[in-house]
Structures are given as structure tokens and as C-alpha cells.
Design a protein around this motif. Sequence first.
Motif, PDB file in Angstrom:
ATOM      1  N   LEU A   1     -13.409   2.144  -3.829  1.00  5.65           N
ATOM      2  CA  LEU A   1     -12.345   1.137  -3.874  1.00  5.65           C
ATOM      3  C   LEU A   1     -12.838  -0.252  -3.494  1.00  5.65           C
TER       4      LEU A   1
ATOM      5  N   VAL B   1      -0.873  -7.644  -4.700  1.00  4.57           N
ATOM      6  CA  VAL B   1      -1.858  -6.573  -4.823  1.00  4.57           C
ATOM      7  C   VAL B   1      -1.181  -5.261  -4.439  1.00  4.57           C
TER       8      VAL B   1
ATOM      9  N   VAL C   1      -8.599  -6.098   2.031  1.00 10.35           N
ATOM     10  CA  VAL C   1      -7.928  -7.147   1.261  1.00 10.35           C
ATOM     11  C   VAL C   1      -8.047  -8.499   1.963  1.00 10.35           C
TER      12      VAL C   1
ATOM     13  N   VAL D   1      -1.962  -1.168  -3.951  1.00 10.54           N
ATOM     14  CA  VAL D   1      -2.964  -0.107  -3.835  1.00 10.54           C
ATOM     15  C   VAL D   1      -2.219   1.194  -3.573  1.00 10.54           C
TER      16      VAL D   1
ATOM     17  N   VAL E   1       0.851  -1.191   0.000  1.00  7.58           N
ATOM     18  CA  VAL E   1       0.000   0.000   0.000  1.00  7.58           C
ATOM     19  C   VAL E   1       0.884   1.237   0.000  1.00  7.58           C
TER      20      VAL E   1
ATOM     21  N   ILE F   1      -7.042  -0.670   4.251  1.00  3.01           N
ATOM     22  CA  ILE F   1      -6.862  -1.459   3.035  1.00  3.01           C
ATOM     23  C   ILE F   1      -6.538  -2.898   3.389  1.00  3.01           C
TER      24      ILE F   1
ATOM     25  N   ILE G   1     -12.200  -3.941  -5.434  1.00  4.25           N
ATOM     26  CA  ILE G   1     -11.478  -5.008  -4.733  1.00  4.25           C
ATOM     27  C   ILE G   1     -12.335  -6.267  -4.711  1.00  4.25           C
TER      28      ILE G   1
ATOM     29  N   GLN H   1      -8.790   2.179 -11.601  1.00  4.66           N
ATOM     30  CA  GLN H   1      -8.530   3.466 -10.961  1.00  4.66           C
ATOM     31  C   GLN H   1      -9.874   4.118 -10.682  1.00  4.66           C
TER      32      GLN H   1
ATOM     33  N   LYS I   1     -11.841   7.236  -4.238  1.00  6.53           N
ATOM     34  CA  LYS I   1     -11.468   6.399  -3.099  1.00  6.53           C
ATOM     35  C   LYS I   1     -12.654   5.712  -2.416  1.00  6.53           C
TER      36      LYS I   1
ATOM     37  N   HIS J   1      -5.804   0.465  -7.983  1.00 10.51           N
ATOM     38  CA  HIS J   1      -5.809  -0.890  -7.413  1.00 10.51           C
ATOM     39  C   HIS J   1      -5.322  -1.848  -8.499  1.00 10.51           C
TER      40      HIS J   1
END
Length: 454
Positions: free
Chosen positions: A122, A214, A229, A216, A42, A225, A126, A116, A119, A53
Motif C-alpha cells: 500500500l 482519499v 497519508v 482506503v 479509512v 494509514i 500512496i 488495488q 496490503k 486506495h
Amino acid sequence: MLSNLLRISFVFILFTQISWATGAEPADTHEYQLSNGLKLIVREDHRAPTVAHMVWYRAGSMDEVNGKTGVAHVLEHMMFKGTHKVKSGEFSRLVAAVGGRENAFTSRDYTAYFQQVEKSKLENVIKLEADRMSNLNFDDAEFFKEIQVVMEERRLRTEDNPSSLLNESLMATAYMSSPYRHPVIGWMNDLQNMKPVDARDWYRSWYAPNNATVVVAGDVDAKQILALVEKYYGVATAHELPVRKPQIEPPQKGVKQVQVKAPADNAQLAMAWKAPRLEPGKLDDVEPYALELLTAVLDGYDNARLNRSLVKQQKVVNDVGVGYDMISRGPELFLIGATMAKGKTVDQAQGSIRKALEEVKQKGILESELKRIKVRILSDQIYKRDSIFGQAMEIGSTEMAGFSWKDINYMLEKMQTITPEQVQAVAKKYLVDEGLTIAILDPQARKSAGKEGK
């Protein structure tokens, strides 16, 4: 012409030059490892309310086997064909519905998927991406429809493009055993004979959390985050990955040459020398950094040596470009390519290139020349500080090559220590005929519309 030869890693490595130059440590970057093997990185950047992401799978065309080339790229297409929860074509629609953009790309070393978004959206993406990590579900009809799309893509981007054909033949000639000799999009015959089971086998083999990273980047809180995840990706089951064969490229023993006849307006020349890459755990190896700077000496700015000599002064070529990838999973090449000017020959261009290289080998480069290049590289990259997507790309591509994002600042610092003598030394050592492959495009007359077949 070199757009097909140049690759992206150096651009991304240079992206964080500004943070190194200012002495800033990436304290806003956090790394986690989930219990199923998934790596999460991150990068917090709170300057705009957007987030990138990305999911990176360490499986690209270099992991394919003969007879199934192109399957990594084919599966990239099939990943948009639905899961048990999301119907075919719905993935892109759902991302667009929250104002996001998304896509994917396959390389020799990896396959990556990204979105993209603003926020607050997100979690939506995900959830979608984690779902297709484990639950891809496409039927045979979807596959056979999409393989036609991929074959048409090959026709348009490679078979109808003389520069791409030249690059493809160059790679297939330069490499003997390395899978880098195969095009990422695959050979047409392999695509024609590919079956749904080939794509499904590839998915089952490589698409696992313990083969994924991953990334971010953006206006996020790392702990939040991590919780997201873990919630969505944490349910994916790890499994044993296929054994990767080393497929070490044998030493080259002399000049190789290949000629390609294709409809084109001008002749083209590509010269490729075997060259070392930077290897994980060997960050102090001077040669890859020196080779990277040599590309800038020859082609790093408008008045660089090759452009000044071949294009502006001698007018022997219309354009010339240099490429080298300092970090990658497989063996590397130092590439020079050019398109002939009207009335000029490939022999003339090759002679001019060799003369320019010999000048570097014999006379070296000035300290002031190298210093200007380093400053130019830095100044050209400053504006990229504002690219959230660029930061995520840099992290992911570095990780896929076997390095850590934590190594990037050290690489940049090391680059600044390279001397003119070290640049001259790698030119002498590696730009020699023993490791050279030459590819020549012999332009053929284009068929007129009136003479086309049915």
C-alpha cells in the motif's frame, strides 16, 4: 441501450444495505482531516489481505466552461504521463510490478484514481499517487499525442455508437443552462482545439488537497494509514479553488423533442423527465427515495412492469430500461429508454410506456409489490459485502455528491419506509409532459464495405 443512461450511485448506496439491515454501525470506518484540507476516510475490513486506495477530486465535467469541454477527462489521461520523479508510462508499470491493478475514471461530478494491491504494498501506491497530486509534469508532445487518443475514444464510443449519440443529444436537449448538457468526453471541436495549457490550468485549478478525498478500504489499521497519508499527502499545498457558479437549470415549460439519424439496426426511444435529487441536509425528503423505488417497480427485476408488458407480452421492444440517480451534484432526470422490435414503431413503444405509467399513476402499486422489491434489492446486494473496491467506491461517490459516508445507513433506512402511495405520488407529479424530453433514433442503412470511401 440504457447502459449509457444508467449511472452508478444507487448501486453503491445499496451496497451497504446489509450492514443497515443487521443493525451494524460502521464503527470500522474512520474519518480524518489533514491540516492542508485533505479528507481521509479509512474503512477497515480484515477478511482478506488486500487494500483499495482511491483519490477523489471534486472536479468533473460539470465544472468545465464552454470551449473547453472534455478537459477533465483529458487531464485524467495526462495524469499517467509522469512527474519530476516518475517518467511517462512508469506509473502503471510500477503498480503492476507490485502485483496491483489501477485505473481512473471521470464523471460529470468528479475524477477518481485507484489502485488495488496486497496490503504490504500500500505504501508504494500512496507514494505514487501523492506525488502526482502536486508534481505532474508532461511536455507538449505528450499532450498532443494523448489528445489524439481521446479523440479516437470519442469516435469509437460515441460517434460510431448510435445509443451514445442518442444519449448525447438527449442531454444536450433536456438541459438548457446546466453543464450536464455537455458530454463528459467533450465535444469533438473542443478536443480538436484543446491546448496543453488548458490541461495544465485545470490541474492547477482543481488538483489540490483541499479539493480531494482519499479513501482506503481493506485489511489496514486506520492509525497507520493516517500516518502514511500525512507523510506523503501532507506535504501537498492547499490553494484557493475557483468559484463554482450555480448554473441553475430553468424550469421546463413543455415537451422537447430531438431526432438523431445514425446507422443502426433498430429505432430507439429515450424519454427523460426532470426530477428532483436528494440534497445534502435534506435527508428526509421523501420524493427522491420514492423515485428510486419507482425505477425498481418499472425495471428492477426480470418481470418488472415495463419488461413484462413491452418485451414479453406486447413484444413491441427488444429491451427497455429505466434510470435515475438519487444523489448527484447537478439536476437529475428520470429516464426510460427502449430499442424497437422488428416491425414496431417508436409511436407504438411510446404509447405502451405511457400506458404503463398511467396505470401506476391511476391505480398505484401494491404493498406486496413494493415489499418484494425491497427484499430483492437487499438480497441482490448481500454478495457485495465481500468487495473491498465496492466499499471504497460507495464511500467516495457519496462524499463527492456532497453527503457524508455517515449518511448512507440513514438513506437506506429511509428507503425502507417509503409507501406505495408515495411512489404513486411522484409518478403523478414528475412523469408529466411539462418536464419531458424525447429523443428518437432514426436508424439509417449502414454503408457496405465495398462502398466506403478511401
